[in-house]
Design an enzyme around this catalytic site. Structure first.
Site, mmCIF file in Angstrom:
data_model
loop_
_atom_site.group_PDB
_atom_site.id
_atom_site.type_symbol
_atom_site.label_atom_id
_atom_site.label_comp_id
_atom_site.label_asym_id
_atom_site.label_seq_id
_atom_site.Cartn_x
_atom_site.Cartn_y
_atom_site.Cartn_z
ATOM 1 N N GLU A 94 14.811 45.733 -16.551
ATOM 2 C CA GLU A 94 14.646 45.127 -15.242
ATOM 3 C C GLU A 94 15.647 45.774 -14.311
ATOM 4 O O GLU A 94 16.842 45.507 -14.367
ATOM 5 C CB GLU A 94 14.897 43.620 -15.337
ATOM 6 C CG GLU A 94 14.419 42.910 -14.111
ATOM 7 C CD GLU A 94 15.488 42.108 -13.457
ATOM 8 O OE1 GLU A 94 15.164 41.297 -12.587
ATOM 9 O OE2 GLU A 94 16.663 42.274 -13.791
ATOM 10 N N ASP B 145 17.127 42.009 -19.223
ATOM 11 C CA ASP B 145 17.463 41.313 -17.980
ATOM 12 C C ASP B 145 18.666 41.982 -17.305
ATOM 13 O O ASP B 145 19.604 42.417 -17.981
ATOM 14 C CB ASP B 145 17.803 39.852 -18.327
ATOM 15 C CG ASP B 145 18.165 39.037 -17.110
ATOM 16 O OD1 ASP B 145 17.259 38.690 -16.351
ATOM 17 O OD2 ASP B 145 19.377 38.771 -16.906
HETATM 18 C C1 LM2 Z 1 17.498 38.387 -13.559
HETATM 19 N N1 LM2 Z 1 17.235 39.603 -13.569
HETATM 20 O O1 LM2 Z 1 18.160 40.521 -13.448
HETATM 21 C C2 LM2 Z 1 16.459 37.363 -13.698
HETATM 22 O O2 LM2 Z 1 15.167 37.927 -13.591
HETATM 23 C C3 LM2 Z 1 16.727 36.328 -12.690
HETATM 24 O O3 LM2 Z 1 15.727 35.344 -12.704
HETATM 25 C C4 LM2 Z 1 18.110 35.745 -12.999
HETATM 26 O O4 LM2 Z 1 18.481 34.803 -12.019
HETATM 27 C C5 LM2 Z 1 19.180 36.814 -12.963
HETATM 28 N N2 LM2 Z 1 18.756 38.062 -13.389
HETATM 29 C C6 LM2 Z 1 20.326 36.428 -13.863
HETATM 30 O O5 LM2 Z 1 19.961 36.548 -15.214
HETATM 31 C C7 LM2 Z 1 18.113 33.453 -12.281
HETATM 32 C C8 LM2 Z 1 17.838 32.729 -10.981
HETATM 33 C C9 LM2 Z 1 19.118 32.375 -10.270
HETATM 34 C C10 LM2 Z 1 20.040 31.633 -11.214
HETATM 35 C C11 LM2 Z 1 20.326 32.575 -12.385
HETATM 36 C C12 LM2 Z 1 21.269 32.007 -13.409
HETATM 37 O O6 LM2 Z 1 17.044 33.545 -10.129
HETATM 38 O O7 LM2 Z 1 18.796 31.514 -9.164
HETATM 39 O O8 LM2 Z 1 21.222 31.321 -10.568
HETATM 40 O O9 LM2 Z 1 19.095 32.838 -13.070
HETATM 41 O O10 LM2 Z 1 20.786 30.834 -13.979
HETATM 42 C C13 LM2 Z 1 21.621 29.939 -10.592
HETATM 43 C C14 LM2 Z 1 21.626 29.364 -9.183
HETATM 44 C C15 LM2 Z 1 22.630 30.115 -8.325
HETATM 45 C C16 LM2 Z 1 24.026 30.073 -8.966
HETATM 46 C C17 LM2 Z 1 23.923 30.591 -10.416
HETATM 47 C C18 LM2 Z 1 25.232 30.433 -11.155
HETATM 48 O O11 LM2 Z 1 20.323 29.479 -8.620
HETATM 49 O O12 LM2 Z 1 22.686 29.513 -7.038
HETATM 50 O O13 LM2 Z 1 24.878 30.966 -8.247
HETATM 51 O O14 LM2 Z 1 22.920 29.849 -11.149
HETATM 52 O O15 LM2 Z 1 25.626 29.103 -11.194
HETATM 53 C C19 LM2 Z 1 26.123 30.452 -7.864
#
Ligand code: LM2
Ligand code: CA
Length: 506
Positions: free
Chosen positions: A257, A231
């Site tokens: 990735e 990741d």
């Molecule tokens: C990835 N690849 O590099 C994953 O495929 C992707 O799905 C991950 O993001 C990202 N890296 C981090 O491992 C996901 C998702 C985000 C989410 C993060 C963390 O797409 O939306 O972020 O996981 O859980 C969420 C909130 C975002 C916030 C963050 C931190 O959506 O708004 O940002 O948590 O609190 C302040």
């Protein structure tokens, strides 16, 4: 309509992935291997070929038990090489239980919404028994974005301190933007050292951090895992990644990735030596080619992405891409893209890369996770009778997907596109004597006459597309010219060995 032929000839000579498995997709087995006795089926013709497994699948939001069952019921029998499973480590608990909790690690205990360590181990065993490897999605770049909390397995933590696991000096703290946050993706230092989305960025340059991360990977390998999806690989420098992998005790498969946009300060060349690369440019390129009716571009697309076939993992979508804005040219199953079947046919029949299927859930809210049981674990994706439960798509259960996987596996020995001809709304190509494909994106049925390397005879569509009759057939004449009517937005696929087997069985 008649198409002149033979003008373009393309040969891409790179062998396919992945692994050999002595199990034929037509269902008969070699038992027992230990005694060296081969039980042949009643018909001993070309159908008996040792079939390689060359297609993997990403399964998203499933629990370990359901994945184990699906390996036995579907993935094994359909000839899938490996299943990429969600991050297995302990993660944050966030209100509403969004799916992305899993991308904020809290510890490396194998205890998550997908299940316990024992359930994970049992899944890996059961999948491997039916020929399906397990690739774990591993988050090595960061921990959580929360200032403090208690993880899913009960571990308490603070933003830059994780009990006995990480101390404050285990993190980068890039010293930029007031809060160590990553703002400028075009700055190599920030990209590698700052907190992505506020998530505490591990100091992956430190030997003890590298060793601890490698220990996590070793643990997964000890549990029987065969490979990893790394990741956020772009946010770890190639040197640091190398520094982590050098401590890992066993050989394994790896795909990084690496989402690259033009102008970013890291390149696929520097990451290529560290593993296969997820080819995002391919997913967008396929989407554009279909949406713009420029199917001829599919011929040069793989080469134009700059990633060699034997280093590329290719897909139409994944859990991030299916959540991209609708305006982006991602051909998503969940969004019922009209081009999905044709694009999937291209993905699985054009000789390039290691294809990855994607099986997730239907949803309307970006954050929505799948339903949980009373203990907070994901509910089963399949019922005891094997029925696919809501909201899971079970995309991989479509018969035509299985037909295409069989084509991919069975044509691996001719990993080149032969007799290629193309126009804006069609693409015709063969796999030597093993098969032929016509993709037709036009809006009316059309007669095609295209060159092939097939022996003369009658051939029927090897792929049973929904809403199309399974008896569509065409004729190949003595010169190898195939004449067939192909429906609007449909594909005609000949898998020659399959047709031989079928005819000799009668
Ligand atoms: C990835 N690849 O590099 C994953 O495929 C992707 O799905 C991950 O993001 C990202 N890296 C981090 O491992 C996901 C998702 C985000 C989410 C993060 C963390 O797409 O939306 O972020 O996981 O859980 C969420 C909130 C975002 C916030 C963050 C931190 O959506 O708004 O940002 O948590 O609190 C302040
Ligand atoms: Ca980093």
């Amino acid at each position: 309509m008649f198409y002149s032929f033979g003008k373009k000839f393309l040969s891409i000579c790179q062998s396919g992935k992945k692994k050999y498995w002595p199990f034929s997709p037509t269902g008969f087995q070699i038992l027992p291997l230990a005694l060296g006795i081969f039980l042949f089926p009643a018909f001993t013709d070309a159908a008996f070929v040792k079939t390689k497994r060359t297609v993997m699948i990403q399964v998203f939001q499933w629990n370990w038990n359901s994945i184990a069952e699906e390996c036995e019921r579907e993935f094994g029998p359909m000839g899938i090489s490996a299943v990429q499973v969600p991050p297995p480590q302990e993660h944050i608990v966030s209100s509403g239980s969004p799916w992305w909790e899993r991308y904020q690690p809290v510890s490396y205990q194998i205890h998550s919404r997908s299940g316990t360590r024992e359930q994970f181990r049992s899944m890996v065993d059961r999948c491997k028994k039916v020929g399906v490897d397990v690739y774990a999605d591993v988050v090595l770049n960061h921990m959580s974005a929360l200032s403090a909390g208690v993880g899913f397995a009960g571990t308490s933590f603070q933003h830059y301190e994780y009990n006995s696991l990480w101390r404050p000096d285990s993190f980068h703290r890039c010293g930029r933007n007031g809060n160590n946050g990553l703002v400028n993706f075009y700055d190599r230092f920030e990209l590698h050292h700052c907190d992505l989305l506020g998530m505490a960025d591990l100091n992956t340059g430190k030997r003890d951090v590298q060793k601890r991360l490698a220990q996590y990977l070793d643990d997964l390998l000890d549990l029987g895992v065969s490979g990893f999806r790394i990741d956020a690989a772009k946010h770890i420098s190639p040197e640091d990644l190398q520094g982590i992998f050098r401590w890992v005790k066993r050989d394994h498969y790896r795909v990084l990735e690496l989402i690259l946009s033009p102008g970013e300060p890291v390149t696929s060349e520097e990451y290529g030596p560290l593993g296969d690369l997820n080819n995002f440019a391919y997913a967008y390129g396929v989407g554009l080619a279909f949406e713009n009716l420029e199917l001829h571009k599919l011929v040069s697309l793989p080469g134009n992405t700059g990633i060699n076939s034997d280093e590329a993992v290719v897909f139409l979508e994944n859990h991030d891409l299916e959540r991209r804005p609708d305006a982006e040219p991602i051909l998503s199953f969940r969004k019922k893209s009209p081009w999905f079947p044709l694009a999937m046919t291209y993905l699985l029949t054009w000789p390039y890369g290691y294809p990855q299927l994607y099986s997730g859930t239907f949803f309307s809210d970006y954050d929505a996770g799948s339903p949980l049981d009373q203990n907070g674990f994901l509910q089963n994706a399949v019922s005891e009778e094997g029925r696919c439960e809501q909201p899971f798509t079970c995309m991989h259960r479509l018969l035509w997907i299985k037909d295409l996987v069989k084509f991919r596996n069975g044509t691996d020995s001719v990993f080149s596109a032969t007799r290629v001809i193309s126009g804006g709304d069609f693409l015709s190509y063969g796999r030597g004597k093993l098969g032929h494909v016509i993709l037709h994106a036009g809006s009316k049925d059309r007669i095609f006459e295209v060159p092939t390397d097939l022996s003369p005879g009658k051939y029927c569509n090897s792929v049973r597309f929904e809403g199309r009759s399974s008896t569509e057939c065409g004729e190949v004449d003595a010169q190898g010219l195939l004449r067939v009517v192909v429906g609007a937005r449909s594909a005609f696929v000949i898998y020659a060995p399959g047709q031989l087997a079928a005819s000799s069985r009668k």
